[in-house]
Design a protein around this motif. Structure first.
Motif, PDB file in Angstrom:
ATOM      1  N   THR A 117      -9.754  70.745  99.713  1.00 22.51           N
ATOM      2  CA  THR A 117      -8.354  70.968  99.349  1.00 22.51           C
ATOM      3  C   THR A 117      -8.085  70.486  97.929  1.00 22.51           C
ATOM      4  OG1 THR A 117      -7.728  70.738 101.669  1.00 22.51           O
ATOM      5  CG2 THR A 117      -5.971  70.563 100.045  1.00 22.51           C
ATOM      6  N   MET A 118      -8.634  69.323  97.585  1.00 19.29           N
ATOM      7  CA  MET A 118      -8.499  68.836  96.208  1.00 19.29           C
ATOM      8  C   MET A 118      -9.121  69.818  95.227  1.00 19.29           C
ATOM      9  SD  MET A 118      -6.759  66.010  96.218  1.00 19.29           S
ATOM     10  CE  MET A 118      -7.115  65.429  94.567  1.00 19.29           C
ATOM     11  N   GLY A 119     -10.248  70.419  95.589  1.00 19.63           N
ATOM     12  CA  GLY A 119     -10.865  71.422  94.727  1.00 19.63           C
ATOM     13  C   GLY A 119      -9.923  72.564  94.420  1.00 19.63           C
ATOM     14  N   PHE A 120      -9.146  72.980  95.418  1.00 16.19           N
ATOM     15  CA  PHE A 120      -8.179  74.060  95.191  1.00 16.19           C
ATOM     16  C   PHE A 120      -7.031  73.606  94.295  1.00 16.19           C
ATOM     17  CE2 PHE A 120     -10.053  76.297  98.899  1.00 16.19           C
ATOM     18  CZ  PHE A 120     -10.221  77.536  98.291  1.00 16.19           C
ATOM     19  N   TYR A 121      -6.622  72.343  94.417  1.00 15.87           N
ATOM     20  CA  TYR A 121      -5.599  71.846  93.483  1.00 15.87           C
ATOM     21  C   TYR A 121      -6.102  71.931  92.047  1.00 15.87           C
ATOM     22  CZ  TYR A 121      -2.429  70.080  97.073  1.00 15.87           C
ATOM     23  OH  TYR A 121      -1.535  69.999  98.110  1.00 15.87           O
ATOM     24  N   PHE A 122      -7.333  71.507  91.819  1.00 15.40           N
ATOM     25  CA  PHE A 122      -7.875  71.537  90.457  1.00 15.40           C
ATOM     26  C   PHE A 122      -7.969  72.974  89.942  1.00 15.40           C
ATOM     27  CE2 PHE A 122     -10.258  67.612  92.087  1.00 15.40           C
ATOM     28  CZ  PHE A 122      -9.220  66.775  91.735  1.00 15.40           C
ATOM     29  N   LEU A 123      -8.416  73.873  90.800  1.00 15.36           N
ATOM     30  CA  LEU A 123      -8.532  75.270  90.384  1.00 15.36           C
ATOM     31  C   LEU A 123      -7.160  75.854  90.057  1.00 15.36           C
ATOM     32  CD1 LEU A 123     -10.127  77.898  90.016  1.00 15.36           C
ATOM     33  CD2 LEU A 123      -9.894  78.283  92.495  1.00 15.36           C
ATOM     34  N   ALA A 124      -6.195  75.605  90.932  1.00 14.36           N
ATOM     35  CA  ALA A 124      -4.852  76.154  90.711  1.00 14.36           C
ATOM     36  C   ALA A 124      -4.225  75.597  89.437  1.00 14.36           C
ATOM     37  CB  ALA A 124      -3.967  75.854  91.917  1.00 14.36           C
ATOM     38  N   LEU A 125      -4.412  74.302  89.175  1.00 13.84           N
ATOM     39  CA  LEU A 125      -3.846  73.694  87.967  1.00 13.84           C
ATOM     40  C   LEU A 125      -4.503  74.254  86.710  1.00 13.84           C
ATOM     41  CD1 LEU A 125      -3.564  70.001  89.190  1.00 13.84           C
ATOM     42  CD2 LEU A 125      -1.650  71.513  88.628  1.00 13.84           C
ATOM     43  N   ASP A 126      -5.814  74.423  86.764  1.00 15.93           N
ATOM     44  CA  ASP A 126      -6.517  74.971  85.608  1.00 15.93           C
ATOM     45  C   ASP A 126      -6.028  76.384  85.304  1.00 15.93           C
ATOM     46  OD1 ASP A 126      -8.371  75.078  83.526  1.00 15.93           O
ATOM     47  OD2 ASP A 126      -9.915  75.921  84.804  1.00 15.93           O
ATOM     48  N   LEU A 127      -5.944  77.227  86.341  1.00 17.46           N
ATOM     49  CA  LEU A 127      -5.495  78.604  86.141  1.00 17.46           C
ATOM     50  C   LEU A 127      -4.025  78.656  85.734  1.00 17.46           C
ATOM     51  CD1 LEU A 127      -7.331  80.365  89.109  1.00 17.46           C
ATOM     52  CD2 LEU A 127      -7.908  80.459  86.675  1.00 17.46           C
ATOM     53  N   ALA A 128      -3.214  77.764  86.303  1.00 14.25           N
ATOM     54  CA  ALA A 128      -1.791  77.739  85.945  1.00 14.25           C
ATOM     55  C   ALA A 128      -1.618  77.403  84.464  1.00 14.25           C
ATOM     56  CB  ALA A 128      -1.052  76.723  86.811  1.00 14.25           C
ATOM     57  N   TYR A 129      -2.410  76.449  83.980  1.00 10.55           N
ATOM     58  CA  TYR A 129      -2.319  76.099  82.560  1.00 10.55           C
ATOM     59  C   TYR A 129      -2.775  77.266  81.676  1.00 10.55           C
ATOM     60  CZ  TYR A 129      -3.367  74.125  78.052  1.00 10.55           C
ATOM     61  OH  TYR A 129      -3.415  73.915  76.692  1.00 10.55           O
ATOM     62  N   ARG A 130      -3.912  77.871  82.034  1.00 11.86           N
ATOM     63  CA  ARG A 130      -4.439  78.968  81.226  1.00 11.86           C
ATOM     64  C   ARG A 130      -3.460  80.137  81.152  1.00 11.86           C
ATOM     65  NH1 ARG A 130     -10.457  79.095  80.959  1.00 11.86           N
ATOM     66  NH2 ARG A 130     -11.268  77.169  81.886  1.00 11.86           N
ATOM     67  N   ARG A 131      -2.740  80.382  82.252  1.00 12.33           N
ATOM     68  CA  ARG A 131      -1.843  81.533  82.331  1.00 12.33           C
ATOM     69  C   ARG A 131      -0.396  81.169  81.995  1.00 12.33           C
ATOM     70  NH1 ARG A 131      -3.913  85.532  85.934  1.00 12.33           N
ATOM     71  NH2 ARG A 131      -1.836  85.927  86.773  1.00 12.33           N
ATOM     72  N   GLN A 132      -0.167  79.850  81.797  1.00 14.10           N
ATOM     73  CA  GLN A 132       1.197  79.368  81.568  1.00 14.10           C
ATOM     74  C   GLN A 132       2.131  79.847  82.689  1.00 14.10           C
ATOM     75  OE1 GLN A 132       2.322  77.131  78.756  1.00 14.10           O
ATOM     76  NE2 GLN A 132       0.172  76.854  79.351  1.00 14.10           N
ATOM     77  N   ALA A 133       1.602  79.742  83.932  1.00 11.40           N
ATOM     78  CA  ALA A 133       2.357  80.215  85.096  1.00 11.40           C
ATOM     79  C   ALA A 133       3.496  79.268  85.446  1.00 11.40           C
ATOM     80  CB  ALA A 133       1.418  80.374  86.291  1.00 11.40           C
ATOM     81  N   VAL A 134       3.324  77.987  85.158  1.00 10.05           N
ATOM     82  CA  VAL A 134       4.390  76.996  85.323  1.00 10.05           C
ATOM     83  C   VAL A 134       4.396  76.133  84.065  1.00 10.05           C
ATOM     84  CG1 VAL A 134       4.296  76.950  87.851  1.00 10.05           C
ATOM     85  CG2 VAL A 134       2.858  75.387  86.531  1.00 10.05           C
ATOM     86  N   SER A 135       5.437  75.356  83.907  1.00 13.97           N
ATOM     87  CA  SER A 135       5.548  74.531  82.704  1.00 13.97           C
ATOM     88  C   SER A 135       4.527  73.398  82.724  1.00 13.97           C
ATOM     89  CB  SER A 135       6.951  73.937  82.611  1.00 13.97           C
ATOM     90  OG  SER A 135       7.155  72.993  83.644  1.00 13.97           O
ATOM     91  N   ASN A 136       4.197  72.903  81.536  1.00 13.69           N
ATOM     92  CA  ASN A 136       3.322  71.737  81.451  1.00 13.69           C
ATOM     93  C   ASN A 136       3.924  70.541  82.174  1.00 13.69           C
ATOM     94  OD1 ASN A 136       1.439  73.141  80.031  1.00 13.69           O
ATOM     95  ND2 ASN A 136       1.868  72.195  78.036  1.00 13.69           N
ATOM     96  N   GLN A 137       5.257  70.449  82.167  1.00  9.81           N
ATOM     97  CA  GLN A 137       5.916  69.342  82.846  1.00  9.81           C
ATOM     98  C   GLN A 137       5.667  69.399  84.346  1.00  9.81           C
ATOM     99  OE1 GLN A 137       7.347  66.704  81.377  1.00  9.81           O
ATOM    100  NE2 GLN A 137       7.448  65.842  83.448  1.00  9.81           N
TER     101      GLN A 137
END
Length: 627
Positions: A424-444
Motif C-alpha cells: 500500500t505504501m508503494g502505491f502512495y509513492f507511485l501516486a505522489l510521483d505521478l501526481a507531481y509529474r502531471r501537476q494533478a494536485v497542488s504541491n501543498q
C-alpha cells in the motif's frame, strides 16, 4: 507452493534439510520427506502431516549422508498421504526427486511409462520424473544428460532437485517457472525454494532463472541452459539477518509481523521520500524517488493493475490513489482472470503487477501475456511493466521494466500483514510521483499527504500500545458460536473491509464477506440478525456520515456493530457502535494504513483463542507458484 531444500557438503545432511523445511513449512504442510545418499544407497523417510511427524521418524535412526534433498508438500495431484509425499523414487530406489510445480502432461508420460512395465506407487504428477530419468540413464553418458532429456519431455511449471545413489557427489537442480535459489558456503552448497531455508547457513545466493539447470558438487556449482550451454553468473550477498526468520519472543510469526509494521513503514519512507523536498520552495524534482524513467511515465493515459489475494486489495487502494491523487484512469483485475480475458489494448498504458513473493504464477503470466500481445504494435502501445514486490531478486523483477521494492523483510506468516501495508505504501509513492509529474494536485496537497505518511509509524505504534489488549478481550466474544461476519466500508477504505474479511476467514475459518457500505441495502442486509457481527470501517472524511448511516441500518437488524474510527470520533460513534476499535486522528487519504491494523489484530486473536494454526492455516500456502 511446495518447499524444496537440498544440501551437499561436509556435514550430515538430514538436520540441515529438516531445519530448512521447518523454515519453508509455510509453503506446504500436508506431508514432508527427505532422501539422503550414503554408502551407495538412498535412505528416504516420509511422514504425513506436520514436520514434527517427519522429525520423530528421523530420530529413530541415524543418517550420515552428506548429500540430500527434502520437501514439504502442498497437495495438488493426490491426497495428502504418506505415499504421495516427496521425495519420489525410481523403481529400484536408487534415484530420488523432489518437485515444486505441476507437470501438465504427466498422464501422457505415465501411460508411456506404464506401458514399459513401470509400476507407480503414488497419484502424483512428480513420480513420472524419477522414472523418466531412470529410463534415460540407460542411453546417457551422465546423470546431467539424463535429466536434460527428461526435462525436454516435461510440460508445465516446475523446480526439481535430484540425487542418485551412483553419483554420490552430485546434486542436480533445474528451474522452469517455479522459484529455486542456490546457496554458496565454504565447501558446501545448498538449494531451496526460498532463501529463508538456507539463511542460517549462508547469505551468498544466486537465483536460477527459467530454463536453467545446475550441478552442485563439493567443489562448486556448474550452471547450464536446458540445451546444454554453459552459463557464468555471479552470486550476490543478502543483507538479511537470520534473526528475521525467528519469532523473537512472539507467540506466532503473524503477531511478530503485525508489530513490525511501524519499522516497515519507516524503512519505506526513508528509502523513497526525498527529505529535502518542500512544497513552498517550488521544487523541480519529485517528492519521492522510485526510479521511474520518462519512458514509463510520459504521456501516460491509463493504468491497469493485476494481482491476487491480499495484493489485490492493496491494488484497490492503489486504484483510488492513482485516480484521485494522480488523476489517471485505473483498472484492477485478478491476475488469474486478466490472462484469459485481457482488456482492449489501450495506448500509453502502464501495467502493474503486485505480488509479495514476486513468484505468483498468475501475476507473472498476466504480465508476460500483456508484453507479448503488445510487442509488435506501434510504440505508443508497447508494454510498460512495473512490479510492486517484496523480493527484488524474484522472477517478476526480471520481467518488468521497473520495480518498487517494498522492503518489508521476510514474512513467514501465510496471512499477509506487513507486506500488505508495504504494498500500500508503494502505491502512495507511485501516486505522489505521478501526481507531481502531471501537476494533478497542488504541491501543498502533496506535502500534506507526505506529512500524513510520516506520522503513520508512530500512529501504528499507538494502536499497538493502546488497543491490542482491548481487541484481544473483544475477540473472546467471537470464538465459539460465531459463524459469519460482515465487513463494510466506502471509498478508499472499502478495500480495507475486504482485507479485514479475508484475514478473518484465512486464519479463523469464520465465514466473512465485505461489501461497499452503500450496497448493504441492495441484498446483503438480508443476512443480518443478532448472530452476525458487522465491522464498519468509519474513518473521518468525505464518506464518514454515509458509513455511519449504513451501520445504523445494520443496527436496526440487531447485528452487533464494531466500528473502526478515530479516537476523536469515538464518543459520537459510540451512539451507533457496540464496540469501537480506535486509531489516531488521520487524514482520510492515508487512513487505510491505520484502519487495517485493528482488523489484523482482531483476526489474529480470534484465531489464536480458538487454538488454530495462525501461521499455517489449512489449505493455504504463502507463495502460489502454480496456476
Amino acid at each position: 507452493m511446495c518447499g524444496i531444500v537440498g544440501y551437499i557438503g561436509t556435514q550430515a545432511a538430514t538436520e540441515i534439510l529438516v531445519a530448512g523445511l521447518e523454515r519453508l513449512e509455510y509453503r506446504g504442510y500436508d506431508s514432508a520427506g527427505v532422501a539422503t545418499v550414503d554408502e551407495g544407497k538412498i535412505s528416504c523417510v516420509k511422514a504425513k502431516g506436520k514436520l514434527f511427524n517427519l522429525r520423530a521418524k528421523i530420530e529413530q535412526s541415524e543418517y550420515k549422508g552428506q548429500l540430500g534433498i527434502g520437501h514439504t508438500r502442498w497437495a495438488t495431484h493426490g491426497k495428502p498421504e504418506e505415499h504421495n509425499a516427496h521425495p519420489h523414487l525410481n523403481t529400484d530406489g536408487t534415484l530420488a526427486v523432489v518437485q515444486n510445480g505441476i507437470i501438465e502432461n504427466y498422464l501422457e508420460l505415465k501411460e508411456e511409462l506404464v506401458s514399459k512395465g513401470i509400476e507407480f506407487r503414488s497419484e502424483t504428477d512428480t513420480e513420472v520424473i524419477p522414472h523418466l530419468i531412470s529410463v534415460f540413464l540407460h542411453s546417457s553418458s551422465s546423470l546431467m544428460e539424463a535429466i536434460q532429456k527428461t526435462i525436454d519431455r516435461l510440460e508445465g511449471a516446475f523446480a526439481i532437485a535430484v540425487v542418485h545413489a551412483e553419483n554420490p557427489y552430485e546434486l542436480i537442480v533445474a528451474r522452469q517457472q517455479a522459484p529455486l535459489v542456490l546457496g554458496f558456503g565454504q565447501g558446501e552448497f545448498f538449494c531451496a525454494s526460498d532463501t529463508t531455508a538456507i539463511l542460517p547457513y549462508t547469505r551468498t545466493i544466486l537465483n536460477l532463472e527459467n530454463g536453467e539447470i545446475a550441478k552442485l558438487t563439493p567443489l562448486g556449482v556448474e550452471m547450464y541452459t536446458f540445451s546444454g550451454d554453459r552459463i557464468s553468473r555471479f552470486p550476490r550477498t543478502l543483507d538479511w539477518n537470520p534473526t528475521q526468520v525467528e519469532k523473537q519472543g512472539f507467540r506466532h510469526y503473524m503477531l511478530k509481523e503485525i508489530y513490525e509494521q511501524p519499522a516497515v513503514v519507516r524503512s519505506s519512507l526513508d528509502t523513497y521520500i526525498n527529505l529535502n523536498w518542500h512544497a513552498d520552495e517550488n521544487p523541480d524534482y519529485s517528492p519521492v524517488n522510485i526510479g521511474l524513467t520518462p519512458d514509463m511515465t510520459d504521456n501516460l493515459e491509463h493504468i491497469q493493475i493485476v494481482a491476487c489475494g491480499t495484493s489485490w486489495h492493496a491494488a484497490l487502494v492503489g486504484k483510488y490513489l492513482l485516480e484521485q491523487v494522480a488523476g489517471i484512469p485505473t483498472t484492477v483485475d485478478y491476475a488469474s482472470e486478466f490472462r484469459y480475458s485481457p482488456k482492449p489494448v489501450i495506448p500509453n498504458t502502464l501495467t502493474i503487477g503486485v505480488t509479495q513473493s514476486g513468484e505468483t504464477a498468475d501475476t507473472i503470466a498476466a504480465l508476460e501475456s500483456e508484453r507479448a500481445r503488445r510487442v509488435n504494435l506501434d510504440p505508443k502501445y508497447h508494454a510498460r511493466l512495473l512490479a510492486i514486490t517484496n523480493r527484488a531478486e524474484s522472477t517478476i523483477a526480471q520481467i518488468c521494466d521497473c520495480i518498487i521494492d517494498t522492503q518489508a523483510g521476510i514474512e513467514i506468516g501465510v496471512a499477509a500483514t506487513k507486506t500488505f501495508v508495504a504494498q500500500t505504501m508503494g502505491f502512495y509513492f507511485l501516486a505522489l510521483d505521478l501526481a507531481y509529474r502531471r501537476q494533478a494536485v497542488s504541491n501543498q496537497r502533496i506535502s500534506e499527504i507526505v506529512e500524513g505518511l510520516r506520522q503513520i509509524p508512530s500512529q501504528i505504534e499507538t494502536i499497538l500500545d493502546t488497543q491490542a489488549d482491548a481487541i484481544e478481550e473483544l475477540a473472546h466474544h467471537f470464538t465459539n458460536e460465531t459463524e459469519d461476519f460482515i465487513f463494510i466500508g466506502r471509498g478508499i477504505n472499502f478495500p480495507i473491509a475486504l482485507e479485514g474479511a479475508l484475514k478473518l476467514k484465512e486464519i479463523s475459518y469464520i465465514h466473512a464477506e465485505a461489501y461497499p457500505a452503500g450496497e448493504m441495502k441492495h441484498g446483503p442486509i438480508a443476512l443480518l440478525d443478532n448472530k452476525v457481527p458487522v465491522v464498519a470501517v468509519a474513518m473521518p472524511g468525505s464518506v464518514y456520515d454515509k458509513v455511519i448511516s449504513n451501520a445504523q441500518e445494520a443496527k436496526a437488524r440487531d447485528a452487533r456493530l464494531i466500528g473502526v474510527t478515530t479516537a476523536m470520533n469515538a464518543t459520537e460513534a459510540g451512539h451507533t457502535f457496540d464496540d469501537i476499535l480506535t486509531v489516531p486522528e488521520v487524514d482520510e487519504i492515508v487512513s487505510p494504513v491505520l484502519a487495517v491494523v485493528p482488523l489484523q489484530i482482531l483476526s489474529y486473536h480470534i484465531a489464536a483463542i480458538k487454538g488454530l494454526d495462525v501461521d499455517q492455516p489449512r489449505n493455504l500456502a504463502k507463495s502460489v507458484t502454480v496456476e
